[in-house]
Motif scaffolding. Structure first.
Motif, PDB file in Angstrom:
ATOM      1  N   GLY A  48      -3.068   3.616   9.156  1.00 56.82           N
ATOM      2  CA  GLY A  48      -4.406   3.857   9.678  1.00 56.82           C
ATOM      3  C   GLY A  48      -5.305   3.231   9.228  1.00 56.82           C
ATOM      4  O   GLY A  48      -6.912   2.078   9.460  1.00 56.82           O
ATOM      5  N   ARG A  49      -5.818   3.272   7.541  1.00 58.98           N
ATOM      6  CA  ARG A  49      -7.560   3.178   6.803  1.00 58.98           C
ATOM      7  C   ARG A  49      -6.994   1.430   6.188  1.00 58.98           C
ATOM      8  O   ARG A  49      -7.605   0.833   6.308  1.00 58.98           O
ATOM      9  N   ALA A  50      -5.316   0.911   6.809  1.00 60.01           N
ATOM     10  CA  ALA A  50      -6.108  -0.286   6.205  1.00 60.01           C
ATOM     11  C   ALA A  50      -6.076  -1.012   7.738  1.00 60.01           C
ATOM     12  O   ALA A  50      -6.428  -2.203   7.394  1.00 60.01           O
TER      13      ALA A  50
ATOM     14  N   TRP B   1       1.073   4.040  -3.295  1.00 57.89           N
ATOM     15  CA  TRP B   1       0.291   4.675  -3.436  1.00 57.89           C
ATOM     16  C   TRP B   1       1.716   5.754  -3.757  1.00 57.89           C
ATOM     17  O   TRP B   1       1.826   7.324  -4.168  1.00 57.89           O
TER      18      TRP B   1
ATOM     19  N   LYS C  66       1.151  -1.064  -0.153  1.00 62.40           N
ATOM     20  CA  LYS C  66       0.046   0.239   0.200  1.00 62.40           C
ATOM     21  C   LYS C  66       1.047   0.755  -0.175  1.00 62.40           C
ATOM     22  O   LYS C  66       0.122   2.721  -0.657  1.00 62.40           O
TER      23      LYS C  66
ATOM     24  N   ASP D 227      -1.615   2.479  14.784  1.00 65.48           N
ATOM     25  CA  ASP D 227      -1.187   2.998  13.424  1.00 65.48           C
ATOM     26  C   ASP D 227       0.218   3.277  13.910  1.00 65.48           C
ATOM     27  O   ASP D 227       1.066   2.881  13.469  1.00 65.48           O
TER      28      ASP D 227
ATOM     29  N   GLN E 172      -1.258   7.695   7.778  1.00 59.08           N
ATOM     30  CA  GLN E 172      -3.218   7.505   7.425  1.00 59.08           C
ATOM     31  C   GLN E 172      -3.331   6.263   6.703  1.00 59.08           C
ATOM     32  O   GLN E 172      -4.179   5.680   6.806  1.00 59.08           O
ATOM     33  N   ILE E 173      -2.422   5.957   5.783  1.00 54.06           N
ATOM     34  CA  ILE E 173      -2.012   4.142   4.824  1.00 54.06           C
ATOM     35  C   ILE E 173      -2.708   3.680   5.840  1.00 54.06           C
ATOM     36  O   ILE E 173      -3.317   2.616   5.822  1.00 54.06           O
TER      37      ILE E 173
END
Length: 862
Positions: free
Chosen positions: A538-540, A519, A515, A551, A535-536
């Protein structure tokens, strides 16, 4: 019992000296007139046709040394019994026999001193097979040290040594005086504040850039000292004017010398080719206080390493000189005296190393070019090196700013062999393991195609050792195996069975790293802010089976445990190498079915590896869709990228394969050398079946055909080239001769060189090369690359055959006087300008003697 360490000293000199003298030949009549360095192996008395001491006598000498040492110990004080004494004798005899094998010259040996010379002798004799105990090992070491001391003393007493050593010292003193003159001329009058900071900054450069992270070495040895790890590569550029002997082909210079001839250089190289390593080496060398390295253009200079990925930030201006150190996060930036950088650049002392134009977004590159133009014009006379991947920017991108373009050449067979040896030595691996890998790389076309740069060679070394000799045969499998070793087995190899922090399963690490990588690729970035990475992650997290962690903890685990991420500056994160980013990003692109997005970026150089690796990950129907899309526009880049992709796709429907091959065939034979490289890189062995044979084609087509096969560089390519070895075109014959280092040299000499009717310039790098050519009856035109030993050239070059000779430089001790050994020599080219005294050493029968300055004057008609 007697102290073993004292035994060597208790053997009387009067007893040892006669034994040592028996190992060497006596000086013959006229020996005192010989003023050249002598290799020790040429002095021993138990080698050659006229030896007066046999190898058995070496055993007797070793036996006598052991006997006298034990006798000196006194009754009842012997440190070893009779059986172990015999083993000590055997080991010592084998070590002394290495006098006939080592390549050290006499004055070099004396310079080593007895301790280091003893280690040099013993380096090729592992003691483990002898099974010596502690006492036997100590006795062997003390006797070897004693013998080494007397060997060096004997060498200094030879009639040739004193005069020759004076010559060597004179040459060294001359070089030192020259270096001091350059330093005094270059160094301005400085304030104490500037001088003090400059010294602290030099220490910072040496500490920050003085080590390399070598892929695959265990945790304790992954940081490799730069002075031992640096592998000299070569850069190439087209021939201009007559600054090289006619027929010598493309100009090749040592990469570390790229700034010797031009103040401003733009250097292109593929991923992992060593661009950043070269930048580090130049920085450390320029900052060092050593002045005998021969690189006078770096003496008294101040290096500034400016990685583009660090200094080009979204929405931020490019730094002014006073902000260089702060922009790269140098800890000493706060100590910098106001205006110091500008004063350095005004004094024309800067070495500005701008690394990685390809690692910034397209829309920022024009701004970087304007920034460089302003800096170069404002601060002329400094040295500038800018690096990039090959196709990131057009040819002559910085030509208007006065930059000369060069390409970093792929590693040749010699460089690959050297790298493999050094890697295994640094890793503490057995020599036999490294030798097995070298054989595999030489004989397996897929491995040979992979082993073209330091990164890939390091991966091959690590995996070969880890898998006990079983290696993947393609890029995808190689990267997959490397990921497994780094992510799943790294902590176990480092004995971290319960590592601190969050333990992430292998599959979870891969998913998160993918990921981050995808990105970065989609956004045209080489690094991201730490907040963006969080953020990446945390979203996963909600989709991952990781209970009770946040995260921050997961990000920390990825950074500390994976070995693939790093924080080059506070608050920034990137991948250890762009290659891993491309591989991981391609995996996620396939999982997300972003095939059209991939193909839509086929015109972008930085997406090329991503597309190829995606084809390797894709299922057959997905790969076929991508291949059809790549060939639809009918553009050369799309057709060649599709052809390259055929080797990555596991299964391709025949109709699609035929369509791709037709697209490749439209570019065969290629129109120019650049096209030949692209076609060969894309098609590999596939293109060989599309190339015409030697019959019925004109000379230019034959030349481009041969160049394409040379670029393919496989076993099949060598077989194809045999068909052209009798071609009458001199251009074809020159191309075949110049390709010697692209294949197994011994086989190529037999199958190609031996059949050429026109003997154009051949580049020679080792004595073994000269032996191969000697077996062919000699060669007319030779180019000696790098340092050399005069006795090798005079002994191994067939004197009645040599007519043209090119050298990088005169010999540092003997100049050019040794050329008198070649009676048919008619042309000599030396790649550095020489003074009149050295030029006067060229024999009178040499009709043409040229240096860069004289060749350029001739070209200009002066």
């Amino acid at each position: 019992m007697v102290d073993v360490t004292a035994l060597g000293a208790r053997v009387a000199s009067s007893a040892v000296a006669p034994l040592v003298r028996r190992l060497f030949v006596r000086d013959g009549p006229g020996a005192g007139l010989v003023d050249r360095p002598v290799r020790i192996s040429a002095l021993v008395s138990f080698r050659g046709e006229q030896r007066n001491v046999t190898p058995k006598d070496v055993d007797k000498i070793a036996s006598e040394l052991v006997r006298r040492a034990l006798t000196s110990a006194g009754p009842g004080e012997e440190p070893v019994d009779a059986a172990e004494a015999a083993v000590v004798k055997d080991a010592l005899a084998r070590t002394l026999a290495r006098l006939g094998e080592i390549t050290v010259e006499d004055y070099e040996a004396v310079g080593l001193g007895p301790e280091r010379f003893a280690r040099e002798l013993g380096a090729g004799v592992p003691l483990a097979p002898y099974g010596l105990g502690e006492g036997g090992t100590l006795l062997y070491e003390r006797l070897l040290h004693t013998a080494s001391l007397h060997i060096l003393n004997f060498l200094t007493q030879r009639s040739t040594y004193v005069a020759r050593q004076l010559t060597v010292q004179t040459q060294q003193l001359s070089r030192l005086v020259q270096a001091v003159d350059v330093l005094l001329e270059r160094l301005p009058s400085q304030s104490a504040e500037d001088a003090g900071f400059e010294e602290r900054y030099a220490d910072h450069v040496a500490a920050r850039y003085g080590t390399l992270t070598i892929y695959g070495l265990d945790a304790g040895t992954r940081e490799w000292p730069l002075d031992t790890a640096y592998l000299s590569l070569e850069a190439t550029r087209p021939q201009h004017g007559r600054q090289r002997p006619a027929g010598a082909g493309q100009l090749r210079v040592s990469a570390e010398q790229v700034l010797a001839g031009h103040d401003q250089v733009f250097l292109r190289g593929v991923a992992g080719s060593g661009k950043t390593t070269l930048v580090q080496w130049l920085a450390v060398t320029a900052a060092g206080r050593v002045y005998d390295h021969g690189l006078t253009h770096l003496i008294g200079r101040v290096p500034f390493v400016l990685p583009m990925r660090r200094i080009v930030r979204p929405g931020a201006e490019l730094p002014l000189p006073g902000d260089f150190l702060r922009a790269v996060g140098a800890p000493v930036a706060g100590e910098q005296p106001p205006g110091w950088t500008e004063r350095v650049l005004r004094a024309r002392r800067g070495v500005l190393l701008i690394d990685g134009i390809d690692e910034i977004a397209d829309d920022r590159r024009s701004a970087v070019r304007r920034w460089l133009r302003e800096l170069v014009r404002t601060f002329p006379g400094n040295l500038w090196l800018v690096t990039s991947r090959p196709s990131a920017v057009p040819r002559d991108w910085l030509a208007a700013e006065g930059f000369h373009e060069l390409d970093l050449a792929p590693m040749g067979r010699t460089e690959v062999d050297t790298f493999i040896r050094r890697w295994h030595r640094a890793a503490g691996a057995e020599e036999a393991v490294g030798e097995a890998l070298r054989r595999s790389v030489r004989t397996t076309s897929e491995l040979n195609r992979l082993a073209t740069n330091p990164l890939m060679c390091g991966m091959l070394c690590a995996l070969h050792r880890d898998r006990r000799g079983f290696l993947p045969q393609d890029r995808r499998s190689l990267y997959e195996a490397a990921l497994t070793m780094l992510l799943e087995r790294r902590d176990r190899e480092r004995e971290l069975h319960a590592p601190a922090g969050t333990a992430l399963p292998y599959a979870t690490q891969v998913q998160l790293l993918q990921k981050l990588a995808w990105w970065l690729i989609r956004n045209g970035r080489a690094e991201m802010d730490r907040s963006e990475a969080l953020q990446i992650v945390g979203r996963a997290l909600p989709a991952l089976n990781l209970a009770g962690v946040d995260d921050e903890e997961v990000y920390a685990a990825l950074l500390l445990r994976s070995g693939l991420l790093r924080e080059p500056a506070e608050g920034r994160v990137d991948f250890l190498h762009r290659t891993f980013q491309d591989y991981l990003g391609s995996r996620l692109a396939v999982q997300e079915m972003d095939f059209d997005l991939l193909v839509d970026h086929a015109d972008r150089d930085e997406w090329e590896d991503v597309i190829l690796l995606a084809l390797a990950h894709a299922r057959p129907k997905e790969a076929e869709h991508m291949l059809r899309r790549l060939t639809e526009p009918g553009t050369p880049r799309g057709s060649l990228l599709a052809a390259a992709g055929l080797r990555y796709a596991a299964e391709v429907e025949p109709g699609v394969r035929e369509r791709v091959e037709e697209g490749l065939a439209a570019h065969v034979p290629p129109a120019d050398l650049a096209a030949a490289r692209e076609v060969a890189r894309a098609g590999g062995d596939l293109v060989l079946g599309m190339l015409p044979g030697p019959a019925g084609i004109d000379e230019r087509t034959a030349y481009m055909t041969v160049q394409t096969a040379i670029e393919v560089g496989s076993e099949a390519a060598l077989h194809f080239l045999r068909r052209f070895r009798d071609h009458p075109s001199e251009d074809v014959q020159r191309a075949l001769a110049a390709a010697w280092d692209r294949f197994d040299r011994a086989r190529y000499a037999r199958e190609i060189l031996a059949h050429l009717s026109y003997q154009s310039y051949l580049m020679v790098t080792t004595p073994e090369d000269l032996r191969m050519l000697g077996a062919l009856g000699g060669w007319q035109r030779l180019m000696i690359h790098g340092s050399y030993r005069v006795e090798d050239l005079t002994a191994l070059i067939v004197p009645d055959r040599l007519t043209h000779l090119a050298l990088d430089a005169p010999h540092p001790v003997e100049g050019l006087s040794w050329l008198s050994a070649f009676p048919r020599l008619s042309s000599v080219y030396v790649g550095t300008d020489v003074d009149g005294s050295v030029a006067g050493q060229v024999p009178a029968w040499v009709a043409e003697f040229e240096t860069p300055s004289s060749a350029e004057r001739s070209h200009l008609g002066e």
